[in-house]
Design a protein around this motif. Structure first.
Motif, PDB file in Angstrom:
ATOM      1  N   LYS A   1       0.810  -1.219   0.000  1.00 46.50           N
ATOM      2  CA  LYS A   1       0.000   0.000   0.000  1.00 46.50           C
ATOM      3  C   LYS A   1       0.847   1.275   0.000  1.00 46.50           C
ATOM      4  CE  LYS A   1      -4.416  -1.726   1.793  1.00 46.50           C
ATOM      5  NZ  LYS A   1      -4.252  -3.028   1.161  1.00 46.50           N
ATOM      6  N   PRO A   2       1.936   1.343   0.771  1.00 45.85           N
ATOM      7  CA  PRO A   2       2.764   2.561   0.685  1.00 45.85           C
ATOM      8  C   PRO A   2       3.310   2.807  -0.718  1.00 45.85           C
ATOM      9  CG  PRO A   2       3.304   1.310   2.662  1.00 45.85           C
ATOM     10  CD  PRO A   2       2.403   0.437   1.838  1.00 45.85           C
ATOM     11  N   GLN A   3       3.719   1.725  -1.405  1.00 49.35           N
ATOM     12  CA  GLN A   3       4.212   1.878  -2.776  1.00 49.35           C
ATOM     13  C   GLN A   3       3.112   2.348  -3.710  1.00 49.35           C
ATOM     14  OE1 GLN A   3       4.928  -0.573  -0.660  1.00 49.35           O
ATOM     15  NE2 GLN A   3       6.861  -1.604  -1.145  1.00 49.35           N
ATOM     16  N   MET A   4       1.889   1.848  -3.513  1.00 45.05           N
ATOM     17  CA  MET A   4       0.777   2.284  -4.353  1.00 45.05           C
ATOM     18  C   MET A   4       0.483   3.758  -4.140  1.00 45.05           C
ATOM     19  SD  MET A   4      -1.551   1.861  -6.635  1.00 45.05           S
ATOM     20  CE  MET A   4      -1.807   0.099  -6.941  1.00 45.05           C
ATOM     21  N   LEU A   5       0.484   4.204  -2.894  1.00 45.51           N
ATOM     22  CA  LEU A   5       0.213   5.615  -2.606  1.00 45.51           C
ATOM     23  C   LEU A   5       1.312   6.510  -3.185  1.00 45.51           C
ATOM     24  CD1 LEU A   5      -1.082   5.335   1.058  1.00 45.51           C
ATOM     25  CD2 LEU A   5      -2.423   5.999  -0.937  1.00 45.51           C
ATOM     26  N   ALA A   6       2.564   6.079  -3.041  1.00 50.90           N
ATOM     27  CA  ALA A   6       3.666   6.872  -3.595  1.00 50.90           C
ATOM     28  C   ALA A   6       3.583   6.918  -5.114  1.00 50.90           C
ATOM     29  CB  ALA A   6       5.002   6.279  -3.143  1.00 50.90           C
ATOM     30  N   PHE A   7       3.227   5.790  -5.718  1.00 55.86           N
ATOM     31  CA  PHE A   7       3.070   5.726  -7.181  1.00 55.86           C
ATOM     32  C   PHE A   7       1.957   6.659  -7.638  1.00 55.86           C
ATOM     33  CE2 PHE A   7       0.471   3.704 -10.547  1.00 55.86           C
ATOM     34  CZ  PHE A   7       1.339   3.863 -11.620  1.00 55.86           C
TER      35      PHE A   7
ATOM     36  N   VAL B   1      -5.596  -2.858 -15.234  1.00 58.94           N
ATOM     37  CA  VAL B   1      -5.469  -3.186 -13.814  1.00 58.94           C
ATOM     38  C   VAL B   1      -4.013  -3.016 -13.417  1.00 58.94           C
ATOM     39  CG1 VAL B   1      -5.724  -4.975 -12.051  1.00 58.94           C
ATOM     40  CG2 VAL B   1      -7.362  -4.865 -13.957  1.00 58.94           C
ATOM     41  N   ILE B   2      -3.762  -2.224 -12.393  1.00 56.39           N
ATOM     42  CA  ILE B   2      -2.435  -2.128 -11.785  1.00 56.39           C
ATOM     43  C   ILE B   2      -2.553  -2.779 -10.410  1.00 56.39           C
ATOM     44  CG2 ILE B   2      -0.644  -0.591 -10.930  1.00 56.39           C
ATOM     45  CD1 ILE B   2      -1.401   1.385 -13.113  1.00 56.39           C
ATOM     46  N   PHE B   3      -1.872  -3.898 -10.255  1.00 54.60           N
ATOM     47  CA  PHE B   3      -2.071  -4.770  -9.099  1.00 54.60           C
ATOM     48  C   PHE B   3      -0.708  -5.035  -8.462  1.00 54.60           C
ATOM     49  CE2 PHE B   3      -4.652  -8.819  -7.795  1.00 54.60           C
ATOM     50  CZ  PHE B   3      -4.336  -8.587  -6.474  1.00 54.60           C
ATOM     51  N   PHE B   4      -0.427  -4.336  -7.369  1.00 54.13           N
ATOM     52  CA  PHE B   4       0.842  -4.525  -6.670  1.00 54.13           C
ATOM     53  C   PHE B   4       0.665  -5.646  -5.647  1.00 54.13           C
ATOM     54  CE2 PHE B   4       2.074   0.207  -7.386  1.00 54.13           C
ATOM     55  CZ  PHE B   4       2.344  -0.077  -8.716  1.00 54.13           C
TER      56      PHE B   4
ATOM     57  N   THR C   1      -8.382 -11.508 -23.139  1.00 55.33           N
ATOM     58  CA  THR C   1      -6.958 -11.279 -23.374  1.00 55.33           C
ATOM     59  C   THR C   1      -6.665 -10.105 -24.290  1.00 55.33           C
ATOM     60  OG1 THR C   1      -4.880 -12.378 -23.988  1.00 55.33           O
ATOM     61  CG2 THR C   1      -6.841 -12.956 -25.277  1.00 55.33           C
ATOM     62  N   ASP C   2      -7.545  -9.800 -25.249  1.00 55.62           N
ATOM     63  CA  ASP C   2      -7.286  -8.687 -26.167  1.00 55.62           C
ATOM     64  C   ASP C   2      -7.716  -7.343 -25.596  1.00 55.62           C
ATOM     65  OD1 ASP C   2      -6.401  -9.759 -29.017  1.00 55.62           O
ATOM     66  OD2 ASP C   2      -7.845 -11.172 -28.220  1.00 55.62           O
ATOM     67  N   GLU C   3      -8.398  -7.345 -24.463  1.00 53.88           N
ATOM     68  CA  GLU C   3      -9.013  -6.117 -23.963  1.00 53.88           C
ATOM     69  C   GLU C   3      -8.366  -5.568 -22.698  1.00 53.88           C
ATOM     70  OE1 GLU C   3     -11.253  -4.713 -25.794  1.00 53.88           O
ATOM     71  OE2 GLU C   3     -11.248  -6.397 -27.195  1.00 53.88           O
ATOM     72  N   ALA C   4      -7.817  -6.426 -21.841  1.00 56.74           N
ATOM     73  CA  ALA C   4      -7.382  -5.980 -20.520  1.00 56.74           C
ATOM     74  C   ALA C   4      -5.869  -6.003 -20.389  1.00 56.74           C
ATOM     75  CB  ALA C   4      -8.004  -6.858 -19.432  1.00 56.74           C
ATOM     76  N   VAL C   5      -5.312  -4.888 -19.921  1.00 53.14           N
ATOM     77  CA  VAL C   5      -3.889  -4.771 -19.624  1.00 53.14           C
ATOM     78  C   VAL C   5      -3.718  -4.912 -18.118  1.00 53.14           C
ATOM     79  CG1 VAL C   5      -1.873  -3.253 -19.663  1.00 53.14           C
ATOM     80  CG2 VAL C   5      -3.484  -3.248 -21.589  1.00 53.14           C
ATOM     81  N   CYS C   6      -2.784  -5.766 -17.709  1.00 54.61           N
ATOM     82  CA  CYS C   6      -2.533  -5.957 -16.280  1.00 54.61           C
ATOM     83  C   CYS C   6      -1.058  -5.736 -15.988  1.00 54.61           C
ATOM     84  CB  CYS C   6      -2.948  -7.358 -15.841  1.00 54.61           C
ATOM     85  SG  CYS C   6      -2.834  -7.623 -14.049  1.00 54.61           S
ATOM     86  N   THR C   7      -0.770  -4.887 -15.015  1.00 52.59           N
ATOM     87  CA  THR C   7       0.599  -4.576 -14.606  1.00 52.59           C
ATOM     88  C   THR C   7       0.783  -4.987 -13.158  1.00 52.59           C
ATOM     89  OG1 THR C   7       0.656  -2.677 -16.106  1.00 52.59           O
ATOM     90  CG2 THR C   7       2.307  -2.740 -14.369  1.00 52.59           C
ATOM     91  N   THR C   8       1.803  -5.802 -12.896  1.00 52.15           N
ATOM     92  CA  THR C   8       2.024  -6.307 -11.537  1.00 52.15           C
ATOM     93  C   THR C   8       3.332  -5.812 -10.936  1.00 52.15           C
ATOM     94  OG1 THR C   8       3.007  -8.321 -12.476  1.00 52.15           O
ATOM     95  CG2 THR C   8       0.663  -8.405 -11.902  1.00 52.15           C
ATOM     96  N   SER C   9       4.082  -5.010 -11.679  1.00 52.58           N
ATOM     97  CA  SER C   9       5.374  -4.527 -11.204  1.00 52.58           C
ATOM     98  C   SER C   9       5.343  -3.013 -11.048  1.00 52.58           C
ATOM     99  CB  SER C   9       6.482  -4.919 -12.198  1.00 52.58           C
ATOM    100  OG  SER C   9       7.636  -4.123 -12.026  1.00 52.58           O
ATOM    101  N   LEU C  10       5.810  -2.531  -9.901  1.00 53.25           N
ATOM    102  CA  LEU C  10       5.896  -1.086  -9.672  1.00 53.25           C
ATOM    103  C   LEU C  10       6.814  -0.439 -10.705  1.00 53.25           C
ATOM    104  CD1 LEU C  10       5.464   1.519  -8.038  1.00 53.25           C
ATOM    105  CD2 LEU C  10       7.261   0.719  -6.470  1.00 53.25           C
ATOM    106  N   ALA C  11       7.941  -1.088 -11.005  1.00 55.66           N
ATOM    107  CA  ALA C  11       8.885  -0.522 -11.968  1.00 55.66           C
ATOM    108  C   ALA C  11       8.253  -0.391 -13.345  1.00 55.66           C
ATOM    109  CB  ALA C  11      10.139  -1.389 -12.040  1.00 55.66           C
ATOM    110  N   VAL C  12       7.488  -1.400 -13.752  1.00 56.06           N
ATOM    111  CA  VAL C  12       6.835  -1.362 -15.068  1.00 56.06           C
ATOM    112  C   VAL C  12       5.740  -0.297 -15.077  1.00 56.06           C
ATOM    113  CG1 VAL C  12       5.500  -2.672 -16.762  1.00 56.06           C
ATOM    114  CG2 VAL C  12       7.412  -3.762 -15.565  1.00 56.06           C
ATOM    115  N   ALA C  13       4.998  -0.182 -13.975  1.00 59.44           N
ATOM    116  CA  ALA C  13       3.937   0.826 -13.894  1.00 59.44           C
ATOM    117  C   ALA C  13       4.512   2.236 -14.022  1.00 59.44           C
ATOM    118  CB  ALA C  13       3.171   0.674 -12.585  1.00 59.44           C
TER     119      ALA C  13
END
Length: 294
Positions: free
Chosen positions: A166-172, A238-241, A265-277
């Motif tokens: 959560k702290p990383q999400m808030l900082a992001f 979706v950005i999911f840390f 699969t053709d519609e939704a982008v999912c990011t699981t890395s803070l660095a990538v986000a």
């Protein structure tokens, strides 16, 4: 850059399968970036049989999955001796009803990407979006075929973070507030949503307007509520840390959301890395400047 590449059978079995849709859209970008693709056996063989990436020396063949090909990708995401044995991330086109998608090596591939802050791209949309992001960072002209991934004003974004993240999400969110505020709608689960709204109000967002729509907390079903929006094509990103270091008592709900993303699969982008986000937000700004200059 080097990425591992694998696709479940559904995604390379027909001419219009997900693997080939991605390659048709991104082959020019792959060649421009000199992107090395280290492909597990059947995935590599399907590409060759389809006549795609012909003559491209960046396509490397690994053993079949049953012979340890996917396991080797996991080890190289972690990193082995020498640069040639290190991967910068992985593309794994997942069929959510294929039993192999939950084999230990498949689960470990994603987990190690998350731990090491590397991209794990499990949908066609995510892989297309990533190639465009890297093209922009390489100074290449924007691809008009990727415009839809940057039409933020017509999209919905989900922001999810486990307790330790959560702290990383808030900082992001604080660092990239302007980009995230461009979305037509934002949503989040439980406490993450509460804190994101408080952050937005502290930055001057109207006090009577939530910055994010709050759903239940993850353990109480928030992940499932967002999964439903994804399946209805009402959530495009979706950005999911995730915190990969602790057991989650609502693991089934997390997997449900991930399965929903791979289903569309053709519609939704999912990011699981803070660095990538972070890198994606930077690319959004750079791309906007380039598009505005044309």
């Amino acid at each position: 850059m080097r990425l591992g590449l694998a696709a479940n059978r559904l995604h390379h079995h027909t001419e219009d399968a997900a693997l080939f849709r991605w390659l048709r859209a991104c082959e020019p970008g792959i060649r421009d970036l000199r992107l090395a693709l280290h492909a597990v056996g059947r995935t590599h063989d399907a590409i060759a049989a389809a006549g795609m990436l012909r003559g491209y020396d960046g396509l490397k063949r690994y053993p079949y999955g049953r012979d340890g090909g996917l396991m080797k990708l996991v080890a190289e995401v972690v990193g082995l001796e020498g640069a040639e044995r290190s991967l910068d991330g992985a593309i794994y086109f997942i069929d959510p009803v294929d039993p192999s998608s939950i084999f230990p090596e498949a689960t470990a591939l994603k987990r190690q990407c998350v731990i090491h802050g590397k991209p794990f791209l499990s949908t066609v949309a995510s892989a297309r979006d990533w190639v465009e992001m890297e093209r922009i960072h390489a100074g290449l002209a924007p691809d008009p075929n990727a415009d839809r991934f940057h039409a933020l004003e017509s999209q919905t974004l989900a922001l999810i973070a486990h307790d330790a993240m959560k702290p990383q999400m808030l900082a992001f969110a604080d660092a990239h507030f302007d980009v995230l505020s461009r979305f037509a709608h934002r949503m989040a689960t439980g406490t993450t949503g509460l804190r994101l709204n408080e952050l937005a109000w502290s930055r001057g967002w109207p006090q009577d307007v939530p910055w994010v729509e709050r759903f239940q907390s993850g353990p109480l079903g928030g992940d499932a509520q967002i999964a439903d929006r994804v399946l209805e094509h009402r959530c495009q990103r979706v950005i999911f840390f995730e915190d990969p270091h602790v057991a989650r008592h609502h693991e089934a709900d997390i997997q449900l959301l991930e399965r929903a993303v791979t289903t569309v699969t053709d519609e939704a982008v999912c990011t699981t890395s803070l660095a990538v986000a972070k890198r994606w937000c930077e690319a959004v700004n750079k791309r906007g400047i380039l598009v505005g200059a044309t």
